[in-house]
Write a protein that holds these residues in place. Structure first.
Motif, short mmCIF file in Angstrom:
data_model
loop_
_atom_site.label_atom_id
_atom_site.label_comp_id
_atom_site.label_asym_id
_atom_site.label_seq_id
_atom_site.Cartn_x
_atom_site.Cartn_y
_atom_site.Cartn_z
N THR A 238 0.83 -1.20 0.00
CA THR A 238 0.00 0.00 0.00
C THR A 238 0.86 1.25 0.00
O THR A 238 0.51 2.26 -0.62
CB THR A 238 -0.93 0.00 1.23
OG1 THR A 238 -1.70 -1.20 1.22
CG2 THR A 238 -1.86 1.21 1.21
N GLY A 239 2.01 1.19 0.69
CA GLY A 239 2.90 2.34 0.73
C GLY A 239 3.39 2.74 -0.65
O GLY A 239 3.47 3.94 -0.97
N VAL A 240 3.73 1.77 -1.46
CA VAL A 240 4.18 2.06 -2.83
C VAL A 240 3.06 2.73 -3.62
O VAL A 240 3.29 3.68 -4.38
CB VAL A 240 4.66 0.77 -3.54
CG1 VAL A 240 4.83 1.01 -5.03
CG2 VAL A 240 5.96 0.29 -2.93
N ILE A 241 1.84 2.24 -3.45
CA ILE A 241 0.70 2.83 -4.16
C ILE A 241 0.47 4.27 -3.72
O ILE A 241 0.29 5.17 -4.55
CB ILE A 241 -0.57 1.98 -3.92
CG1 ILE A 241 -0.41 0.59 -4.53
CG2 ILE A 241 -1.80 2.68 -4.49
CD1 ILE A 241 -1.52 -0.38 -4.18
N VAL A 242 0.50 4.51 -2.40
CA VAL A 242 0.30 5.87 -1.89
C VAL A 242 1.39 6.80 -2.40
O VAL A 242 1.13 7.93 -2.80
CB VAL A 242 0.27 5.85 -0.35
CG1 VAL A 242 0.29 7.28 0.21
CG2 VAL A 242 -0.96 5.11 0.16
N MET A 243 2.62 6.32 -2.39
CA MET A 243 3.74 7.13 -2.90
C MET A 243 3.52 7.52 -4.36
O MET A 243 3.65 8.69 -4.73
CB MET A 243 5.04 6.35 -2.76
CG MET A 243 6.26 7.04 -3.34
SD MET A 243 7.70 5.95 -3.39
CE MET A 243 7.18 4.76 -4.64
N ALA A 244 3.19 6.54 -5.19
CA ALA A 244 3.00 6.82 -6.61
C ALA A 244 1.82 7.75 -6.85
O ALA A 244 1.89 8.66 -7.70
CB ALA A 244 2.80 5.50 -7.37
N VAL A 245 0.74 7.55 -6.10
CA VAL A 245 -0.43 8.42 -6.25
C VAL A 245 -0.11 9.86 -5.86
O VAL A 245 -0.51 10.81 -6.54
CB VAL A 245 -1.62 7.88 -5.43
CG1 VAL A 245 -2.74 8.90 -5.35
CG2 VAL A 245 -2.13 6.57 -6.03
N ALA A 246 0.64 10.04 -4.76
CA ALA A 246 1.00 11.39 -4.31
C ALA A 246 1.86 12.09 -5.36
O ALA A 246 1.64 13.27 -5.68
CB ALA A 246 1.73 11.32 -2.97
#
Length: 293
Positions: A218-226
């Motif tokens: 989930t952290g990777v997804i949040v990073m990419a979305v930000a």
């Protein structure tokens, strides 16, 4: 009359001190986290020059940001020394024993004092913007990194940073709303990119910030979305941009954000994702300058 000159007296302590200085200097350089510190400084200097500050003010702001980053980097290794030793962080000079803890503590305190003085020389409003960011970073180091509010410190620190060059201009104009928003989103993404390689080591010492609670996937997804959101806001928010610019800059930013996410998945313990993030930040600053001039 013959004889030989007496050998000069040598103080063993002075000789040892001279021999230790290079090692101490290398340790201090490593403990200040030079890559992210220099990256943030370069971004701030480029933005300051781009918005129209004079050369003297650009240099002063760059010095204030750089000393602030030094204080943050050194305080991180100072405060985390016991934790880093516990998990065997040989990449940390204090934990590895190549620099004394006291030296890093003194360096962090001196750098903090320097950034306060340099920031105030720019004026009260620029100083407030810069020092809010430094305070947020120190708060992170002092304990917020282990809470759900860890990401908030990055949002605040990066969101405040671009305000300083604007309010240092004559008349102290406030930046367009989307400037601090883009910076805050970049900072939020940088938080995840910076922490993801250390999730396992942090977990062993009880650090559970926002990325730890969300987990690596989930952290990777949040990073990419930000990071992607920062690019989209920068592309569509300025009223002066064309549709072609908005589409192109958004597409490039989203592509780079995806590449950052992929690099984090493929090399979760490596620094590549964080370096991608810093490159995206510099690109966004260049685009920001282009749309505001």
């Amino acid at each position: 009359m013959t004889g030989s000159a007496a050998a000069p007296n040598r103080d063993p302590r002075a000789t040892a001190a001279r021999q230790r200085w290079p090692e101490l200097a290398r340790g201090l350089v490593g403990a200040c986290h030079p890559v992210p510190g220099l990256a943030v400084t370069v971004v701030a200097v480029v933005l300051a020059a781009g918005v129209g500050l004079g050369a003297g003010q650009v240099a002063l702001l760059g010095a204030a940001v750089f000393t602030g980053q030094l204080s943050v980097g050194w305080s991180n290794d100072w405060i985390d020394a016991a934790r880093d030793r516990a998990v065997g962080r040989r990449d940390k000079p204090v934990a590895a024993g190549s620099v004394p803890l006291r030296a890093v503590a003194v360096a962090a305190s001196a750098a903090l004092l320097a950034t306060v003085v340099l920031s105030l020389l720019l004026g009260l409003l620029p100083a407030a913007a810069l020092l809010v960011g430094v305070a947020a970073a120190w708060a992170y180091n002092l304990g917020l990194k282990a809470t759900i509010w860890s990401g908030a410190t990055y949002l605040l620190a990066f969101g405040a940073l671009p305000v300083a060059p604007y309010v240092a201009l004559p008349g102290q104009p406030w930046p367009p709303w989307w400037v601090p928003v883009v910076a805050a989103l970049l900072g939020f993404g940088a938080h995840f990119a910076n922490v993801l390689p250390d999730l396992r080591a942090d977990a062993e010492t009880g650090v559970r910030g926002l990325p730890h609670r969300l987990g690596p996937r989930t952290g990777v997804i949040v990073m990419a979305v930000a990071l992607a959101a920062a690019a989209v806001v920068l592309g569509i928010a300025p009223a002066t941009t064309s549709a072609a610019f908005a589409l192109t800059s958004s597409a490039v930013g989203v592509t780079l954000a995806v590449a950052t996410g992929v690099s984090a998945v493929r090399a979760p313990r490596g620094p590549l994702a964080f370096r991608f993030t810093m490159a995206i930040a510099l690109l966004d600053v260049v685009l920001l300058i282009a749309v505001t001039n």
